[in-house]
Scaffold this motif. Structure first.
Motif, PDB file in Angstrom:
ATOM      1  N   ALA A 355       0.836  -1.203   0.000  1.00  0.00           N
ATOM      2  CA  ALA A 355       0.000   0.000   0.000  1.00  0.00           C
ATOM      3  C   ALA A 355       0.870   1.251   0.000  1.00  0.00           C
ATOM      4  CB  ALA A 355      -0.916  -0.018   1.218  1.00  0.00           C
ATOM      5  N   GLY A 356       0.379   2.304  -0.636  1.00  0.00           N
ATOM      6  CA  GLY A 356       1.083   3.583  -0.619  1.00  0.00           C
ATOM      7  C   GLY A 356       2.054   3.797  -1.754  1.00  0.00           C
ATOM      8  N   GLY A 357       2.113   2.843  -2.703  1.00  0.00           N
ATOM      9  CA  GLY A 357       2.988   3.026  -3.859  1.00  0.00           C
ATOM     10  C   GLY A 357       4.465   2.888  -3.562  1.00  0.00           C
ATOM     11  N   ILE A 358       4.802   2.238  -2.446  1.00  0.00           N
ATOM     12  CA  ILE A 358       6.211   2.087  -2.074  1.00  0.00           C
ATOM     13  C   ILE A 358       6.736   0.753  -2.594  1.00  0.00           C
ATOM     14  CG2 ILE A 358       7.787   1.941  -0.077  1.00  0.00           C
ATOM     15  CD1 ILE A 358       6.456   4.627  -0.370  1.00  0.00           C
ATOM     16  N   LYS A 359       8.019   0.746  -2.954  1.00  0.00           N
ATOM     17  CA  LYS A 359       8.640  -0.508  -3.371  1.00  0.00           C
ATOM     18  C   LYS A 359       9.467  -1.043  -2.211  1.00  0.00           C
ATOM     19  CE  LYS A 359       9.290   0.477  -8.262  1.00  0.00           C
ATOM     20  NZ  LYS A 359       9.688   1.868  -8.467  1.00  0.00           N
ATOM     21  N   ILE A 360       9.254  -2.309  -1.876  1.00  0.00           N
ATOM     22  CA  ILE A 360      10.059  -2.910  -0.816  1.00  0.00           C
ATOM     23  C   ILE A 360      11.315  -3.503  -1.437  1.00  0.00           C
ATOM     24  CG2 ILE A 360      10.171  -4.780   0.879  1.00  0.00           C
ATOM     25  CD1 ILE A 360       7.358  -4.293   1.582  1.00  0.00           C
TER      26      ILE A 360
END
Ligand SMILES: Nc1ncnc2c1ncn2[C@@H]1O[C@H](COP(=O)(O)OP(=O)(O)O)[C@@H](O)[C@H]1O
Ligand SMILES: [Mg+2]
Length: 446
Positions: A355-360
Motif C-alpha cells: 500500500a502507498g505506492g512504495i517498493k520494498i
C-alpha cells in the motif's frame, strides 16, 4: 561499389549493432532498434572522440575539493549526501505528476533567496504556467530566471554569457541539439544533450539538475544511457494520487545512496514529511489479506501494509502479480508454502500489493507477505496490532533481520502491541514478541 555501412541502435539502452534485432540482447527491450542515418553515425563517432590526456602518478595528484551548497530542503540535502555539489550533474527521474518540477522550482527559489543566480529552463511548460506554480509554492524571487527553450545550443550560449550558480533543465526528453538529426527524446539526442550538459557543468563549476520522465517499467523513457553519464541519479517513487513521495538515490558519485528523502505533496509544494513512520500505513479496520511490517528506508523505519488477494483461478496456469514487491520472490514464497504447508496454491491466483505506492527492496517483509497471503487464503483477518518481520529462506526457515530493535521500537511507538519475529530484540521494548523459526510455526500461531 563500397557497401553501405548500417548501424542500428536500441532506443531503450543505446546498444548498437550492425544488424537489426527484434529483441535487444543488452536490455531485453522488444522492437526498440532503429536504423541510424549517416549523420547520426557521424555524430556518434564524434562523441566517442576524446582528446589525449596527461598521465600522472597518483601520488602527484591533488584531490578535488568537493564544495556543497544547501538546497534548504532537508530531505533533498540528505539524499544528495549533505547538499548539492557544485559542478555536479544530477538527474531527477520520476513518473509524470510525481512532483519533479515542483521540487526543483522550490530548490531554485531557495538558492535565489541565498543570493545565488538561478536559471530554470523549461521545454515543457510556458513561463506563465511556471509562474502559476511559483505563486502557489512561494517561489518568486528576482534572482530566479525562467527560460523557455528547446534548443540546447541556445541554452548553452546563454549560460556561458551569464554567470549562473544553478541550472535546471526540464526535461531532458524535450530539449534537443541542432547538431543531431534525430528526434528529441531519442537515444542519440538524449546522449548528446547530457554529454554537453556534463561538459558545461564541469567547465563552469555549475551544478545542473536535469529532469527525466520515466516509464512504467521504471526506466528513463528511452535512454538508460543517461544513468552512466551523470554524477547523481535520484528517482521519485510514490503514487501521484497520494500525498507521500520518496526520493531515492540510485547512484551518487559524491555520497552514499542509503538515505531516502520523504516528502509530502501539499498545496505549497513538496515539503519534508514529518512523523513519517505511520504515514504509509492507514489501516483503520482489519480485513483478511492485510499484514503490517516495518521496512528500513536508509536509517529510518517505516510501517507498511502488505495486501494480498488469493482467489480461485480460472486458468490452467494461475496468475501471480506483485506491485511494490519482487515478483520472483513472491513465486518463491508461494512454492515454499505449497511444499511446506501443502496448500494448493497452484489452483489459486495470487496478487500482492504494498500500500502507498512504495517498493520494498529488502527481505525483512517476507514474513508479512506470507501472513497476508495466508490470511486472504483462509479469509481470516489478522490482528491490527500485530506486526510481522523476518526473511524467509528457501528451506522455510525464518531468518534474522537487521536493525530489529529499531523497527520494533518504532512499531511500539505507533501502537503495535505484538510482533512475530525471528529472534528476541536485544533491548527491552514495550511490545510482546513471538519468535518463529520456520513457516510451519506461522500456521500454528495463526
Ligand atoms: N493547486 C494544487 N494544489 C495542490 N497540489 C497541486 C496543485 N496543482 C498541482 N498539484 C500537484 O502537483 C503535481 C504536479 O507536480 P509536477 O511538479 O508538475 O510533476 P512532474 O514535474 O513530476 O510531472 C500534481 O500531481 C499535483 O499533485
Ligand atoms: Mg514537470
Amino acid at each position: 561499389m563500397a557497401k553501405k555501412k548500417t548501424l542500428f541502435e536500441c532506443q531503450a539502452c543505446g546498444y548498437q549493432s550492425s544488424k537489426w534485432m527484434g529483441k535487444c540482447t543488452n536490455c531485453g527491450a522488444w522492437d526498440s532498434f532503429i536504423e541510424l542515418t549517416k549523420e547520426q553515425i557521424e555524430a556518434t563517432k564524434e562523441l566517442a572522440k576524446a582528446s589525449p590526456s596527461q598521465v600522472k602518478a597518483i601520488t602527484d595528484i591533488g584531490e578535488d575539493r568537493v564544495e556543497r551548497v544547501s538546497t534548504h530542503i532537508d530531505e533533498l540535502d540528505l539524499v544528495l549526501g549533505g547538499g548539492l555539489v557544485t559542478g555536479s550533474l544530477v538527474l531527477v527521474g520520476g513518473s509524470p505528476g510525481v512532483g519533479k518540477s515542483t521540487l526543483l522550482l522550490k530548490v531554485c527559489a531557495n538558492l535565489a533567496k541565498d543570493g545565488k543566480k538561478v536559471l530554470y529552463v523549461s521545454a515543457e511548460e510556458s513561463s506563465g504556467q511556471i509562474k502559476l506554480r511559483a505563486n502557489r509554492i512561494e517561489a518568486n524571487h528576482p534572482n530566479l530566471y525562467l527560460m523557455n527553450e528547446l534548443i540546447l545550443e541556445n541554452i548553452i550560449a546563454h549560460v556561458q554569457s551569464e554567470q549562473y550558480d544553478l541550472l535546471v533543465i526540464d526535461s531532458i526528453q524535450t530539449i534537443y541539439s541542432n547538431e543531431i538529426p534525430s528526434a528529441p527524446g531519442s537515444v542519440s539526442q538524449v546522449r548528446a544533450v547530457t554529454f554537453e550538459l556534463m561538459r558545461l557543468a564541469k567547465a563552469q563549476k555549475l551544478p545542473i539538475f536535469i529532469i527525466g520522465h520515466i516509464t512504467k517499467e521504471g526506466a528513463i523513457a528511452g535512454p538508460r544511457v543517461l544513468e552512466h553519464m551523470v554524477d547523481t541519479v535520484l528517482y521519485f517513487e510514490g503514487d501521484s494520487s497520494k500525498e507521500l513521495r520518496l526520493l531515492r538515490g540510485f547512484k551518487n558519485r559524491f555520497g552514499s545512496i542509503s538515505e531516502v528523502g520523504i516528502f509530502e505533496m501539499t498545496k505549497k509544494g513538496l515539503v519534508s514529511a514529518k512523523n513519517i513512520a505511520k504515514r504509509f500505513f492507514d489501516r483503520k479496520h482489519t480485513t483478511a489479506g492485510s499484514a503490517a511490517t516495518v521496512v528500513m528506508e536508509g536509517s529510518r523505519p517505516i510501517i507498511l501494509e502488505v495486501q494480498a488477494l488469493v482467489a480461485e483461478s480460472g486458468y490452467p496456469t494461475p496468475k501471480r502479480s506483485a506491485t511494490g514487491f519482487d515478483a520472483s520472490r513472491l513465486t518463491m514464497l508461494l512454492a515454499l508454502l505449497e511444499k511446506k504447508l501443502e496448500l494448493p496454491f497452484n489452483q489459486y491466483d495470487v496478487f500482492v500489493n504494498i500500500a502507498g505506492g512504495i517498493k520494498i527492496g529488502e527481505t525483512a517483509a517476507d514474513l508479512a507477505v506470507i501472513a497476508a497471503i495466508l490470511s486472504s487464503f483462509r479469509n481470516r483477518p489478522l490482528s491490527a496490532e500485530t506486526l510481522f518481520l523476518g526473511e524467509v529462506g528457501l528451506t522455510g526457515d525464518i531468518r534474522d533481520v537487521m536493525m530489529l530493535d529499531q523497527r520494533l521500537k518504532e512499531a511500539a511507538s505507533q501502537g503495535f502491541t505484538k510482533a512475530i519475529v525471528p529472534s528476541k530484540p536485544l533491548q527491552k521494548i514495550p511490545l510482546k514478541t513471538f519468535v518463529v523459526d520456520s513457516v510451519e510455526k506461522i500456521i500454528d500461531w495463526m
